[in-house]
Scaffold this motif. Structure first.
Motif, PDB file in Angstrom:
ATOM      1  N   LEU A  98       0.812  -1.210   0.000  1.00 11.63           N
ATOM      2  CA  LEU A  98       0.000   0.000   0.000  1.00 11.63           C
ATOM      3  C   LEU A  98       0.849   1.265   0.000  1.00 11.63           C
ATOM      4  CD1 LEU A  98      -2.622  -1.056   2.711  1.00 11.63           C
ATOM      5  CD2 LEU A  98      -2.860  -1.197   0.221  1.00 11.63           C
ATOM      6  N   GLU A  99       1.980   1.221   0.708  1.00 10.49           N
ATOM      7  CA  GLU A  99       2.802   2.419   0.845  1.00 10.49           C
ATOM      8  C   GLU A  99       4.216   2.012   1.240  1.00 10.49           C
ATOM      9  OE1 GLU A  99       2.579   6.742   3.187  1.00 10.49           O
ATOM     10  OE2 GLU A  99       1.290   5.070   3.780  1.00 10.49           O
ATOM     11  N   ARG A 100       5.196   2.771   0.764  1.00 13.62           N
ATOM     12  CA  ARG A 100       6.599   2.556   1.127  1.00 13.62           C
ATOM     13  C   ARG A 100       7.071   3.786   1.906  1.00 13.62           C
ATOM     14  NH1 ARG A 100      10.150  -0.569  -3.158  1.00 13.62           N
ATOM     15  NH2 ARG A 100      10.276  -1.989  -1.407  1.00 13.62           N
ATOM     16  N   ILE A 101       7.615   3.535   3.106  1.00 16.46           N
ATOM     17  CA  ILE A 101       7.976   4.628   4.012  1.00 16.46           C
ATOM     18  C   ILE A 101       9.451   4.497   4.379  1.00 16.46           C
ATOM     19  CG2 ILE A 101       7.497   5.686   6.272  1.00 16.46           C
ATOM     20  CD1 ILE A 101       4.648   4.482   5.982  1.00 16.46           C
ATOM     21  N   SER A 102      10.172   5.605   4.365  1.00  9.21           N
ATOM     22  CA  SER A 102      11.595   5.614   4.693  1.00  9.21           C
ATOM     23  C   SER A 102      11.804   5.763   6.199  1.00  9.21           C
ATOM     24  CB  SER A 102      12.301   6.772   3.973  1.00  9.21           C
ATOM     25  OG  SER A 102      12.210   6.607   2.573  1.00  9.21           O
ATOM     26  N   LEU A 103      12.927   5.233   6.685  1.00 10.41           N
ATOM     27  CA  LEU A 103      13.302   5.347   8.091  1.00 10.41           C
ATOM     28  C   LEU A 103      14.758   5.803   8.176  1.00 10.41           C
ATOM     29  CD1 LEU A 103      11.827   2.053   9.615  1.00 10.41           C
ATOM     30  CD2 LEU A 103      11.007   4.365  10.061  1.00 10.41           C
ATOM     31  N   ASP A 104      15.069   6.508   9.252  1.00 14.36           N
ATOM     32  CA  ASP A 104      16.440   6.921   9.519  1.00 14.36           C
ATOM     33  C   ASP A 104      16.862   6.321  10.857  1.00 14.36           C
ATOM     34  OD1 ASP A 104      18.893   8.103   9.565  1.00 14.36           O
ATOM     35  OD2 ASP A 104      18.167  10.100  10.127  1.00 14.36           O
ATOM     36  N   LEU A 105      17.434   5.117  10.797  1.00 14.33           N
ATOM     37  CA  LEU A 105      17.852   4.409  12.007  1.00 14.33           C
ATOM     38  C   LEU A 105      19.349   4.133  11.934  1.00 14.33           C
ATOM     39  CD1 LEU A 105      14.936   1.804  12.278  1.00 14.33           C
ATOM     40  CD2 LEU A 105      15.282   3.818  13.723  1.00 14.33           C
ATOM     41  N   PRO A 106      20.016   4.018  13.067  1.00 12.87           N
ATOM     42  CA  PRO A 106      21.454   3.725  13.038  1.00 12.87           C
ATOM     43  C   PRO A 106      21.716   2.318  12.516  1.00 12.87           C
ATOM     44  CG  PRO A 106      20.631   3.691  15.293  1.00 12.87           C
ATOM     45  CD  PRO A 106      19.517   4.206  14.441  1.00 12.87           C
ATOM     46  N   PRO A 107      22.886   2.096  11.925  1.00 15.19           N
ATOM     47  CA  PRO A 107      23.202   0.748  11.413  1.00 15.19           C
ATOM     48  C   PRO A 107      23.477  -0.218  12.552  1.00 15.19           C
ATOM     49  CG  PRO A 107      25.095   2.186  11.186  1.00 15.19           C
ATOM     50  CD  PRO A 107      23.970   3.054  11.665  1.00 15.19           C
ATOM     51  N   MET A 108      23.258  -1.507  12.283  1.00 11.44           N
ATOM     52  CA  MET A 108      23.609  -2.576  13.214  1.00 11.44           C
ATOM     53  C   MET A 108      24.872  -3.249  12.691  1.00 11.44           C
ATOM     54  SD  MET A 108      19.810  -4.184  13.879  1.00 11.44           S
ATOM     55  CE  MET A 108      19.375  -4.099  12.136  1.00 11.44           C
ATOM     56  N   VAL A 109      25.918  -3.272  13.499  1.00  8.78           N
ATOM     57  CA  VAL A 109      27.214  -3.818  13.090  1.00  8.78           C
ATOM     58  C   VAL A 109      27.626  -4.896  14.074  1.00  8.78           C
ATOM     59  CG1 VAL A 109      29.617  -3.307  12.539  1.00  8.78           C
ATOM     60  CG2 VAL A 109      27.855  -1.563  12.153  1.00  8.78           C
ATOM     61  N   PHE A 110      27.989  -6.072  13.572  1.00  8.67           N
ATOM     62  CA  PHE A 110      28.478  -7.123  14.456  1.00  8.67           C
ATOM     63  C   PHE A 110      29.423  -8.046  13.702  1.00  8.67           C
ATOM     64  CE2 PHE A 110      24.703  -8.916  12.517  1.00  8.67           C
ATOM     65  CZ  PHE A 110      25.008 -10.256  12.308  1.00  8.67           C
ATOM     66  N   GLU A 111      30.242  -8.778  14.468  1.00  8.32           N
ATOM     67  CA  GLU A 111      31.152  -9.774  13.906  1.00  8.32           C
ATOM     68  C   GLU A 111      30.599 -11.163  14.160  1.00  8.32           C
ATOM     69  OE1 GLU A 111      35.151  -9.338  15.244  1.00  8.32           O
ATOM     70  OE2 GLU A 111      35.254  -7.198  14.716  1.00  8.32           O
ATOM     71  N   THR A 112      30.801 -12.061  13.209  1.00  6.62           N
ATOM     72  CA  THR A 112      30.280 -13.421  13.337  1.00  6.62           C
ATOM     73  C   THR A 112      31.126 -14.351  12.475  1.00  6.62           C
ATOM     74  OG1 THR A 112      28.263 -14.771  13.192  1.00  6.62           O
ATOM     75  CG2 THR A 112      28.609 -13.136  11.449  1.00  6.62           C
ATOM     76  N   HIS A 113      30.754 -15.633  12.466  1.00  5.20           N
ATOM     77  CA  HIS A 113      31.410 -16.609  11.598  1.00  5.20           C
ATOM     78  C   HIS A 113      30.521 -16.864  10.389  1.00  5.20           C
ATOM     79  CE1 HIS A 113      33.831 -18.451  15.187  1.00  5.20           C
ATOM     80  NE2 HIS A 113      34.221 -17.240  14.864  1.00  5.20           N
TER      81      HIS A 113
END
Length: 963
Positions: free
Chosen positions: A603-618
């Motif tokens: 129905l609608e596309r809405i933008s967001l301004d959120l901080p990035p999620m950064v992590f280390e993994t295998h």
């Protein structure tokens, strides 16, 4: 319990119902089995024999007797038999027997859920009431236990303490001194439902158990560990990885069972509509039913739809999932057990052995993700020996359609192995700090012997997260109570979900999921009610929601990128190279779509301004050689669409190789990755530090490629669908996706098609490991060479801070004298106020200028005499380095006394007094002494990479420095 014929009649009606004609693709009946009994090696003492007689237990199953013999002999054991096989008695009877023989004996029972402890305590209470020779006491110690009751339990521990992982971690271990009476006499540790300790919880618990064993040893106890588990391929290995102990196993069940049915349905109109019809028919026949879904949102949606279509039965249906408040969950459990509720629609939250009475029918909305979970959930029905049924209603997932095409695999495939990463560095580092806070860690402590642990300790010491004693033999924690910063069940902070305007608490959500599920504008479902997220407060960790009625749901859009940090191993696989290693993943939620629930239209596309999620993994990854890409382009294949489809399909079939579901994994596909210098596909463990999933799957890289191709080619759709290459989690909305492109690329890779398979990846530029040189500047690097020319400066003033209006007016204090040590001549140079230009000329000749608080004080005082830009001078301020490490300041006298064994000869107030008295010689001697101390501290730190200081606990410890 329902009539024994109800299930039989229900299934007969299902198989002949016109609405489901041809949709039941598999029906297997398992005949009832008779039990096998056995005797323990040693006879029971009279008190236990009488207790068993009172409970109506005439004989034990053979597997129960075998497990009990092992527990009585002090052998660490895991009982891994199916649901309702009597595992509880295998540890309860030996524990009670030990308490009868010695009333000082204690036991610790650990449950992953509070509700399981509540159930078990009722059972223990009933057994205690039938004991004559001992007043058996048991207590629950969890978050719901009052402060008064907690104190009573600590002061006078019961024979059996029932608790959960959080209370072990947050209450018992950090305050072990007040639990000495429990720990010193601890004979047994019972770990119920041990198979649940996988993923992030398993990594945490591997460290919690090691900390518990360490403290038991400190108090002279060596308890026997008893584990219970669902049927997995490697129960003993899992228990051993969790504890570091040698653990044996009892797996074959000898308990009898009633007649059971397994059905697989391929619904034409979708799994949700079929489930509602099945549930409605079951309710009308009085069948007590449990419905399992794959997500919280689906459990809530299905509850809403089922209630709206069930007429008079609407009030006898309830949702149940994690995130409900404890009192809500217990109310639902009690109503289901009593029969007031006829049906519950749940997530995996009711997969475990909570007593919810005797159920008849289990409906699985989609394949649960593993053979183990399928039978664990199915084991919730027929517990009283009555005829029961499990119906798998296939969804759109790739694995669902795999089992629709190969339904016998549900019966023939062995259960999967449970995988954890006991040395997850992200988790292990935090628990090592906790262990040091509980009891100083000796460098020869058995807990530190494994190589990954020792490496982690070295990194913690270098980062200042652990303090090493002056003699280098003991580690101390810089924090008194670091435990509260460690969440055992998540890799991020918990957020409270509050309903406005009264801020009524609805539940909570993990910080890792908060952006995806409760972003501003998201539709959030709770107990069948619809809410919209009004605000996401990151600083206060609150999600504010308001009740609403809408005809849509929401789905996030996001983008991801990954960086290879370390390569563990790599090998040629078919026509490519597959590697396993450490990755850094960055995910950015960019917006969300409002999707009409009825039609699925956006129905609608809405933008967001959120901080990035950064992590280390295998993760594992494989390249797509340029020759294959060129062939694809010649065939007019959409390369990015094909790569994207391959990534989704690979994640979809991953659970065929390891015990996981697609929510445990993430993936990234790209036509050009800068480190690979070409196209590549990444699949990674979805938790920071890794869970061991990709490491295990890497061992069968060819199997992963072949299973991925089989899943795509076996799906009858033309251009791609959720059964093969579409993902419900895709941040780009499954665009672009090219099923034909994925098939082409996979076939080229698997066949090789004359391509010479590279033996190794091209040379990859890896980033420098964090912490290695992180605080070094070009100027300080040159000072690491003793031959470099450096100076050490100290300035004394004529006026005090009070006299000039505060420290921020240091430029008004005026110089009384300055002393500069020059390493080139190994000499001290003295300057008075009129010689400041000479001092400035000397400073300009140095490669590095060293001082203690030189930037904030000495340079500001000198700024009154020159236009020189002091920020341009290569400077090392020792006080700044100390503060950066500790978070607080230490005096020069403190550091010199601890490190050099000699403190300052005077202080600044003495120097001001001497100036007023005209005693310049004394000021110069004092200033020269401070310069010498600062120089010696610098040289000590340069040569040894640490200084010594006394921490807040009055221990002399090392402060790591790099200059």
């Amino acid at each position: 319990m329902t009539d024994n014929n109800s299930i039989h009649d229900y299934l007969a009606a299902l198989n002949t119902a016109p609405a489901f004609g041809g949709q039941v693709v598999f029906h297997r009946e398992f005949a009832a089995s008779t039990p096998e009994f056995g005797e323990t090696v040693e006879p029971w003492p009279p008190a236990i024999g009488q207790l068993m007689e009172t409970m109506g237990i005439k004989r034990l199953f053979a597997h129960q007797a075998r497990t009990i013999d092992r527990v009585r002999a002090g052998i660490h054991t895991v009982a891994a038999t199916p649901t309702a096989s009597g595992k509880t008695l295998t540890y309860l009877l030996p524990v009670i027997e030990a308490a009868v023989a010695d009333e000082s004996v204690t036991a610790l029972f650990i449950y992953p859920l509070k509700a399981l402890a509540q159930d078990q305590n009722k059972t223990i209470g009933r057994m205690a009431a039938d004991l004559n020779d001992v007043d058996l006491k048991s207590e629950i110690y969890d978050g719901d236990t009052s402060a008064y009751r907690r104190r009573k339990i600590r002061d006078n521990p019961p024979h059996i303490l029932l608790t959960n992982p959080e209370m072990i971690h947050l209450s018992i271990l950090p305050h072990h001194d007040i639990w000495e009476r429990l720990l010193a006499r601890l004979r047994f540790v019972v770990v119920d439902e041990v198979h649940t300790y996988r993923g992030i919880l398993g990594s945490h618990m591997a460290q919690v158990f090691r900390r518990l064993i360490r403290l038991c040893g400190y108090y002279g106890a060596a308890p026997t560990f008893v584990f219970t588990s669902a049927t997995v391929a490697n129960p003993a290995e899992l228990a051993s990885q969790l504890t570091g102990l040698n653990v044996g196993t009892v797996q074959k069940s000898t308990a009898g069972t009633g007649t059971r049915h397994l059905l697989v349905m391929d619904p034409l109109d979708g799994p949700l509509r079929a489930t509602v019809i099945l549930l409605k028919a079951a309710l009308h026949r009085g069948l007590r039913t449990i419905v399992y879904t794959q997500s919280r949102k689906l459990a809530e949606l299905l509850t809403v739809w089922a209630r709206s279509r069930s007429g008079g039965f609407a009030d006898r249906i309830s949702a149940y999932r994690a995130g409900f408040l404890p009192q809500e969950r217990r109310e639902i459990e009690a109503k289901l057990s009593s029969g007031e509720l006829l049906a519950v629609i749940t997530t995996s939250a009711l997969e475990l052995g909570i007593d919810i009475g005797s159920l008849d029918l289990c409906i699985l909305v989609g394949y649960p993700g593993s053979i183990m979970a399928t039978w664990q959930r199915g084991g919730r029905v027929g517990r009283a020996g009555q005829e029961s049924a499990v119906i798998l209603v296939a969804g759109e997932d790739a694995l669902d359609h795999y089992f629709v095409r190969h339904p016998r695999q549900l019966v023939q495939r062995p259960p999967e192995a449970a995988v954890i990463n006991p040395h997850n560095p992200d988790v292990m580092s935090r628990h090592l700090v906790c262990a040091a806070a509980e009891l100083p860690l000796k460098m020869d402590d058995p807990m530190l012997m494994p190589e990954p642990v020792r490496g982690c300790v070295d990194q913690l010491i270098a980062a200042g997260d652990l303090y090493l004693s002056a003699d280098g033999r003991t580690c101390y924690s810089p924090l008194k109570n670091p435990h509260r910063h460690v969440d055992l069940r998540g890799s991020g902070s918990r957020f409270a979900i509050l309903e406005a305007p009264a801020n009524t608490r609805l539940g909570e959500i993990d910080g890792v999921r908060v952006y995806r599920e409760t972003h501003p504008g998201a539709i959030y479902l709770h107990r069948g009610e619809t809410y919209q997220v009004a605000a996401l407060e990151l600083e206060t960790r609150k999600v504010i929601v308001t009740r609403c009625q809408v005809n849509y749901h929401t789905r996030v859009r996001s983008g991801k990128e990954t960086q290879i940090l370390e390569i563990f191993d790599q090998r040629p696989v078919c026509g490519t190279v597959m590697a396993i290693g450490r990755l850094q993943v960055t995910e950015q939620v960019t917006g969300y779509d409002r999707i009409q629930t009825r039609t699925g239209n956006v129905l609608e596309r809405i933008s967001l301004d959120l901080p990035p999620m950064v992590f280390e993994t295998h993760g594992l990854w494989f390249t797509v050689p340029q020759a294959v890409v060129d062939q694809a382009e010649q065939e007019r294949i959409h390369v990015m669409g094909g790569l994207h489809a391959m990534e989704h399909a690979a994640i979809g079939v991953f659970p065929l190789l390891v015990l996981a579901d697609r929510n445990d994994l993430g993936g990234i596909s790209t036509p050009f990755h800068p480190q690979l210098q070409g196209a590549g596909i990444f699949v990674y463990d979805g938790i920071p530090g890794g869970a061991g999933l990709c490491v295990q799957a890497f061992a069968d890289g060819q199997g992963l490629l072949e299973a991925t191709l089989a899943a795509i080619t076996g799906c009858p759709c033309e251009t791609g669908c959720p059964s093969c290459v579409h993902s419900p989690k895709c941040g780009s909305g499954n665009r672009p996706i090219d099923k034909a492109g994925a098939i082409f690329l996979l076939r080229q890779l698997i066949a090789g098609n004359g391509l010479s398979a590279p033996a190794r990846l091209p040379e990859i530029e890896l980033p420098e490991p964090p912490g290695r040189g992180a605080d070094l500047t070009e100027a300080t690097l040159s000072a690491a060479d003793p031959s470099s020319r450096y100076g050490v400066l100290d300035v004394e003033t004529q006026l005090s801070a009070q006299e000039v209006g505060g420290w921020h007016h240091a430029e008004r204090m005026r110089v009384s004298c300055a002393v500069l040590y020059d390493s080139k001549t190994d000499s001290f140079y003295e300057f008075v106020e009129g010689q400041m230009p000479m001092l400035m000329d000397h400073l300009k000749q140095l490669e590095l200028i060293i001082g203690f608080n030189i930037r904030r004080f000495d340079y500001r005082v000198l700024s009154a005499y020159t236009d020189l830009d002091f920020a341009s001078l290569p400077t090392l301020d020792l006080l700044e380095k100390v503060k950066d490490r500790l978070g607080y300041r230490l005096s020069l006298d403190h550091l010199a006394s601890a490190t050099l064994g000699a403190g300052k000869t005077a202080d600044g107030l003495d120097a001001l007094k001497w100036w007023k008295e005209g005693k310049m010689a004394k000021i110069l001697t004092y200033c020269r002494s401070d310069v010498a101390i600062t120089r010696d501290l610098f040289q000590f730190g340069r040569d040894n990479h640490y200084l010594l200081f006394q921490n807040k606990a009055k221990q002399t410890v090392r402060l790591p420095v790099r200059w």
